[in-house]
Design a protein around this motif. Structure first.
Motif, PDB file in Angstrom:
ATOM      1  N   PHE A   1      -7.426  -3.915  -7.281  1.00  0.00           N
ATOM      2  CA  PHE A   1      -5.873  -4.349  -6.486  1.00  0.00           C
ATOM      3  C   PHE A   1      -5.550  -5.098  -6.112  1.00  0.00           C
ATOM      4  O   PHE A   1      -4.875  -5.938  -7.089  1.00  0.00           O
ATOM      5  CB  PHE A   1      -6.089  -3.383  -5.479  1.00  0.00           C
ATOM      6  CG  PHE A   1      -4.838  -2.912  -5.269  1.00  0.00           C
ATOM      7  CD1 PHE A   1      -4.101  -1.957  -5.754  1.00  0.00           C
ATOM      8  CD2 PHE A   1      -3.595  -3.600  -4.311  1.00  0.00           C
ATOM      9  CE1 PHE A   1      -3.166  -0.930  -5.548  1.00  0.00           C
ATOM     10  CE2 PHE A   1      -3.010  -3.268  -3.738  1.00  0.00           C
ATOM     11  CZ  PHE A   1      -2.156  -2.093  -4.113  1.00  0.00           C
ATOM     12  N   TRP A   2      -5.859  -5.797  -5.429  1.00  0.00           N
ATOM     13  CA  TRP A   2      -5.618  -7.465  -5.252  1.00  0.00           C
ATOM     14  C   TRP A   2      -5.723  -8.432  -5.835  1.00  0.00           C
ATOM     15  O   TRP A   2      -6.502  -8.550  -6.530  1.00  0.00           O
ATOM     16  CB  TRP A   2      -5.417  -7.763  -4.011  1.00  0.00           C
ATOM     17  CG  TRP A   2      -5.265  -7.119  -2.808  1.00  0.00           C
ATOM     18  CD1 TRP A   2      -5.570  -6.257  -1.805  1.00  0.00           C
ATOM     19  CD2 TRP A   2      -3.075  -6.973  -2.635  1.00  0.00           C
ATOM     20  NE1 TRP A   2      -4.983  -6.405  -1.053  1.00  0.00           N
ATOM     21  CE2 TRP A   2      -4.114  -6.357  -1.445  1.00  0.00           C
ATOM     22  CE3 TRP A   2      -2.631  -6.955  -3.172  1.00  0.00           C
ATOM     23  CZ2 TRP A   2      -1.996  -5.256  -1.205  1.00  0.00           C
ATOM     24  CZ3 TRP A   2      -1.428  -7.209  -2.371  1.00  0.00           C
ATOM     25  CH2 TRP A   2      -1.043  -5.785  -1.593  1.00  0.00           C
TER      26      TRP A   2
ATOM     27  N   ARG B   1      -1.688   5.772  -6.806  1.00  0.00           N
ATOM     28  CA  ARG B   1      -2.590   4.402  -7.110  1.00  0.00           C
ATOM     29  C   ARG B   1      -3.728   4.521  -5.981  1.00  0.00           C
ATOM     30  O   ARG B   1      -4.333   4.256  -6.284  1.00  0.00           O
ATOM     31  CB  ARG B   1      -2.098   3.503  -6.878  1.00  0.00           C
ATOM     32  CG  ARG B   1      -1.685   3.306  -8.253  1.00  0.00           C
ATOM     33  CD  ARG B   1      -1.677   2.448  -9.272  1.00  0.00           C
ATOM     34  NE  ARG B   1      -0.635   0.973  -8.427  1.00  0.00           N
ATOM     35  CZ  ARG B   1      -0.450  -0.377  -8.072  1.00  0.00           C
ATOM     36  NH1 ARG B   1      -2.177  -0.940  -8.304  1.00  0.00           N
ATOM     37  NH2 ARG B   1      -0.114  -0.811  -7.395  1.00  0.00           N
TER      38      ARG B   1
ATOM     39  N   ALA C   1       1.781   1.586  -3.889  1.00  0.00           N
ATOM     40  CA  ALA C   1       0.790   2.400  -4.217  1.00  0.00           C
ATOM     41  C   ALA C   1       0.376   3.904  -3.831  1.00  0.00           C
ATOM     42  O   ALA C   1      -0.016   5.010  -4.636  1.00  0.00           O
ATOM     43  CB  ALA C   1       0.032   1.519  -3.884  1.00  0.00           C
TER      44      ALA C   1
ATOM     45  N   TYR D   1       0.867  -1.179  -0.324  1.00  0.00           N
ATOM     46  CA  TYR D   1      -0.050   0.237   0.166  1.00  0.00           C
ATOM     47  C   TYR D   1       1.174   1.013   0.352  1.00  0.00           C
ATOM     48  O   TYR D   1       1.027   2.303  -1.027  1.00  0.00           O
ATOM     49  CB  TYR D   1      -1.004  -0.213   1.694  1.00  0.00           C
ATOM     50  CG  TYR D   1      -2.126  -0.982   1.642  1.00  0.00           C
ATOM     51  CD1 TYR D   1      -2.832  -1.092  -0.120  1.00  0.00           C
ATOM     52  CD2 TYR D   1      -2.315  -1.609   2.103  1.00  0.00           C
ATOM     53  CE1 TYR D   1      -3.213  -2.362   0.247  1.00  0.00           C
ATOM     54  CE2 TYR D   1      -3.175  -3.116   2.804  1.00  0.00           C
ATOM     55  CZ  TYR D   1      -3.498  -3.118   1.353  1.00  0.00           C
ATOM     56  OH  TYR D   1      -4.919  -3.873   1.689  1.00  0.00           O
TER      57      TYR D   1
ATOM     58  N   SER E   1      -1.817  -5.375  -9.586  1.00  0.00           N
ATOM     59  CA  SER E   1      -3.453  -4.440 -10.562  1.00  0.00           C
ATOM     60  C   SER E   1      -4.013  -6.236 -10.504  1.00  0.00           C
ATOM     61  O   SER E   1      -4.010  -7.168 -11.017  1.00  0.00           O
ATOM     62  CB  SER E   1      -3.166  -3.888 -11.593  1.00  0.00           C
ATOM     63  OG  SER E   1      -4.195  -3.158 -12.468  1.00  0.00           O
TER      64      SER E   1
END
Length: 902
Positions: A201-202, A166, A161, A158, A479
């Protein structure tokens, strides 16, 4: 004593008393001379020859496992570091801080939120080298890499990102606060990688230990499957997995290692962060985890790269002419190494380098601070890059990098190397400032104390470099692509007419599935995307006819002549085979299923997997993997064959399933069905395919199948939607001058017992009945629960009516019978307004024939009749004496112990 005399083995062990040390010295000098003059390749040839001779009797020699406790890649084998080392180290430091600030802020505000600081603190450099130089994104030509992230390091991902733009600061402020964030219009950050919660995301859920490792292996294998079948070019794409050393204790982590080697998956690289962070202690502190894992992976056929010491140690090893440093390191156990990690340079000078005179001389030129900053391999970006680059050059086998780090690296006295570091969520002011100073972060004391997030200016060298590196690698990670091109589904009539219009033909629902599958495989568009998967029982399930039709996938084709080659059902393996037959490994089979069921996202290529297995060996045995599949938004069919407690007669207790449907009902995006007839299954199959492939709904289907042959009726017209909703009326019995009326609900094979009970009620007792086929108790309950909630929250609107209530309005007792535990039909009981009796198969299974089993579990036609009469007696429609007459007439053992007590 001669200076060439050998007095001990290289690892420090003493020589046996009867060994000629001078003779050993001569052998040693001869080998060293050969390597020096002829080169290492000639030395290896001679050693291979000697080893072959030595393994024969009577010598019977086997080499010891493992290698010296040093880096596998020598200094002169390291490639030049291609990036700006100073910038990358600054970026890693910034991300360490932001990750720490995120966790500490959350726990200062809400002490119960939890989170982890130490994992990412130890793994930050491992991740950064990957992000800056190796992890390719999905918009690269040919597709990108698949990366499985160590779950406890999520705060660091995180943090990256956030720098990439993001995620915003507001997202970081809502770490582990997903509900409160949503109410504020903000995306909260999930605790671990969860695609269900952060679908863009994940990509892979790894929060449950062991799930990531086994999943990564089968994803790598599935990429080869796609390529060999000509569906997608995957050459050059890699699967990376960054995992913790403690996670390697999970059986799922280890169970498929040999498969990865057997399949020669050189598209797979694992990085195991060996920081002794096995939760609260070293667990096996009297040994060395790196040695243990090296033996395990090498024995399984993997290439092992040990990344143990950083560049600062190179000079020490070069000056260590006696080999004393290597010898002492090879004798130092993990528990002691953890103590050294927790202590400062002065302590390490006294207690490590002070162990003997040779080590003390090596440390003479180092200050205490320099000793304190001697890096382990997993914290040295130059060494990490060399290991990763070497891993990509592995041919014909997977690679594991065993990276030694310090847990809580950089947390100083507050947490570095301490037993409790894994659980540490908070740091005091002095510890925070010490962390700031350790990594030279441009933060004031006030900013440190307030745990301010730090992001360099957009035009700074660090930020330009960060974006340039990701652009060179094809974009940003992690992503996930949630959608792919829809895949058209053929009309049901084109392949399933035999099931819809069965006209009394006798077959099992398992047989019907195989016929339907065969029809789908012939469809030009959908057929190539179908992935049949079995763990062991393909012939048991009647799938042998598919062996020649579509073949069993093998990465090497078929190198033998099967013993039944003359049979039309002979075994056929092929490079482009379509069936995945995984051996006796339910965990492996479900991992293959997940790889296929998420191909729409991971590869942009929708696939349709069917995994058929003994129903008892599904949700009970591999429930954690199925739950992870739900998190990963899998799309496909799970087929619980030989389902029900009484259908699989002779197999007994550990094979008879009475609860998988109840377990399936707990998975939010699993649609669970228990069809009695081939036509019902065909309707469910058609509906599920259209939902998943055409409408791209993130759900999957669990459908039970039975091996009991019986006449299959044609479906009544217009019941398709009711089958999907879970309930439709199958038939009705109304004798003249009926003495009462009941509703009989049946599911799976027990529906046939219900049908017979309805006839007995009419013929023997003059009772009218409606017979309803329940294809899904769980879908009925979900619908009823949603309607109840809507009505409760909208008290002034016209109430809605559930499908269950519209089918079964108030006024008639309901008896439900199933081959599953009573708790399954009881899912609908709260939403009915009449007396309700559930008959199920609670208790341990038994070995016997179906008739005896159904009588024992009290779900046969006689017990259903008795339950119906009892319900009518309870409401006063019939006298209680009628029940006594039924017990006598049907020879029911009234005093037998309850089946769930014996």
């Amino acid at each position: 004593m001669s200076k060439h005399e050998v007095t001990e083995f290289p690892n420090g062990a003493p020589l046996p008393g009867d060994v000629d040390s001078l003779e050993l010295a001569e052998w040693r000098e001869a080998l060293l001379s050969l390597a020096q003059n002829g080169g290492p390749e000639r030395a290896r040839v001679v050693l291979d020859m000697l080893a072959e001779i030595a393994r024969r009797t009577p010598i019977g020699w086997q080499p010891p496992h493992g290698s010296p406790y040093i880096n596998s890649i020598a200094v002169d084998q390291q490639p030049a570091f291609p990036g700006d080392l100073a910038i990358e180290e600054r970026l890693a430091s910034i991300m360490r801080w932001n990750a720490l600030a995120m966790v500490v802020r959350a726990n200062q505000a809400y002490g119960e939120l939890g989170g982890h600081i130490a994992s990412y603190a130890s793994a930050a450099d491992l991740f950064e080298v990957g992000f800056n130089h190796f992890f390719r994104a999905s918009d690269q030509p040919g597709g990108g890499d698949l990366v499985f992230y160590q779950p406890h390091s999520a705060p660091g991902v995180y943090a990256r990102a956030f720098l990439e733009g993001r995620l915003e600061e507001a997202n970081l402020e809502h770490y582990r606060q997903e509900i409160g964030a949503k109410r504020s219009g903000i995306q909260g950050l999930s605790s671990y990688p969860h695609p269900w919660l952060m679908p863009s995301f994940w990509q892979f859920p790894t929060g449950s230990m062991g799930i990531g490792p086994i999943s990564s292996i089968y994803q790598a294998r599935f990429m080869r499957y796609l390529e060999h079948r000509g569906l997608q070019q995957t050459r050059g794409r890699m699967v990376w997995g960054v995992f913790g050393d403690g996670e390697m204790d999970e059986p799922e982590s280890m169970s498929a290692l040999t498969l990865a080697a057997r399949e020669k998956l050189d598209n797979l690289v694992w990085v195991v962060n060996c920081n002794l962070q096995r939760l609260d202690g070293p667990v096996r502190g009297n040994g060395r985890i790196i040695d243990e894992l090296e033996a395990l992976f090498a024995g399984a056929g993997w290439r092992v790269i040990k990344l143990v010491w950083g560049s600062d140690w190179d000079g020490l090893f070069a000056r260590d002419e006696s080999g004393e440093l290597v010898r002492v390191l090879s004798g130092t156990v993990d528990g002691q190494l953890q103590t050294f990690a927790a202590k400062d340079g002065r302590y390490n000078r006294e207690h490590f380098f002070g162990q003997n005179e040779a080590l003390a001389r090596l440390a003479q030129g180092l200050t205490d601070e320099q000793i304190d900053r001697l890096k382990r391999g997993g914290h040295d970006m130059v060494k990490i890059h060399a290991a990763y680059a070497s891993a990509l050059r592995s041919e014909g086998r997977p690679t594991v990098i065993l990276a030694q780090t310090k847990k809580g690296y950089g947390m100083g006295e507050a947490g570095q190397g301490k037993m409790t570091t894994h659980q540490q969520k908070k740091l005091d002011r002095d510890a925070l400032i010490a962390f700031r100073n350790r990594f030279n972060l441009p933060l004031s004391d006030d900013e440190v104390e307030s745990l301010a997030f730090y992001k360099p200016a957009a035009d700074s060298r660090e930020m330009r470099y960060l974006h340039e590196r990701r652009q060179a690698l094809g974009g940003y990670l992690p992503s996930r692509r949630p959608l792919a091109e829809p895949l058209p589904v053929p009309a049901l009539a084109s392949y399933g007419a035999f099931a819809i219009q069965a006209d009394g033909k006798e077959m099992s629902t398992t047989m019907a599935f195989v016929r339907l599958l065969g029809g789908l495989l012939k469809d030009r568009q959908l057929g190539p995307r179908v992935v049949p998967i079995v763990a062991d029982e393909a012939r048991t399930f009647g799938m042998a006819n598919l062996f020649k039709q579509i073949g069993i996938y093998s990465s090497v084709g078929q190198r033998y002549e099967p013993e039944d080659i003359g049979s039309i059902l002979s075994y056929r393996e092929a490079l482009d085979g379509q069936i995945l037959e995984e051996g006796i490994s339910e965990a492996g089979a479900i991992s293959s299923w997940v790889a296929a069921a998420t191909s729409y996202s991971a590869h942009g290529l929708p696939m349709l997997p069917f995994y058929i297995y003994y129903s008892m060996f599904g949700f009970q045995r591999i429930g954690d993997l199925i739950w992870a599949a739900a998190d990963q938004r899998a799309r496909g069919f799970l087929l619980g064959a030989t389902a029900g407690r009484t259908t699989l007669g002779g197999e007994g207790l550990q094979h008879q399933d009475g609860h998988s449907l109840l377990l399936a009902a707990t998975v939010p995006n699993c649609r669970a069905y228990d069809p009695a007839f081939a036509g019902e299954f065909a309707v469910i199959l058609d509906h599920g395919m259209r939902r998943m492939l055409e409408q791209q709904v993130d759900e999957f289907y669990y459908v039970t199948l039975m091996n009991e042959n019986y006449p299959q009726p044609s479906l009544p017209p217009g019941v398709e939607q009711d089958i999907i909703r879970g309930l439709y009326r199958f038939e009705e019995h109304v004798p003249a001058a009926a003495k009462g009326r009941v509703r009989l609900l049946g599911s799976g094979t027990i529906l046939r017992e219900v049908l017979e009970a309805a006839r007995m009620l009419a013929d023997d007792w003059g009772i009218a009945s409606e017979v309803w086929s329940v294809t899904s108790f769980s879908e009925l309950a979900r619908d009823a629960r949603e309607v109840e909630r809507w009505n409760r929250l909208h008290p002034q609107d016209e109430p809605r009516c559930s499908h269950l209530r519209s089918c079964l309005p108030k006024g008639t007792p309901v008896i439900a019978a199933t081959d599953y535990v009573c708790a399954l039909p009881h899912l609908v009981a709260p939403y009915l307004q009449d007396a309700f009796i559930a008959l199920g198969t609670d208790g341990f299974g038994r070995s016997d024939n179906r008739e005896q089993l159904r009588a024992f579990f009290e779900v046969d036609r006689r017990q259903i009749v008795l339950a119906a009469l009892s319900a009518l007696a309870d409401e006063g429609t019939l006298p209680a004496q009628v029940c006594a007459l039924a017990i006598e007439r049907y020879a029911i053992e009234a005093d037998a112990p309850a089946p769930w007590t014996c």
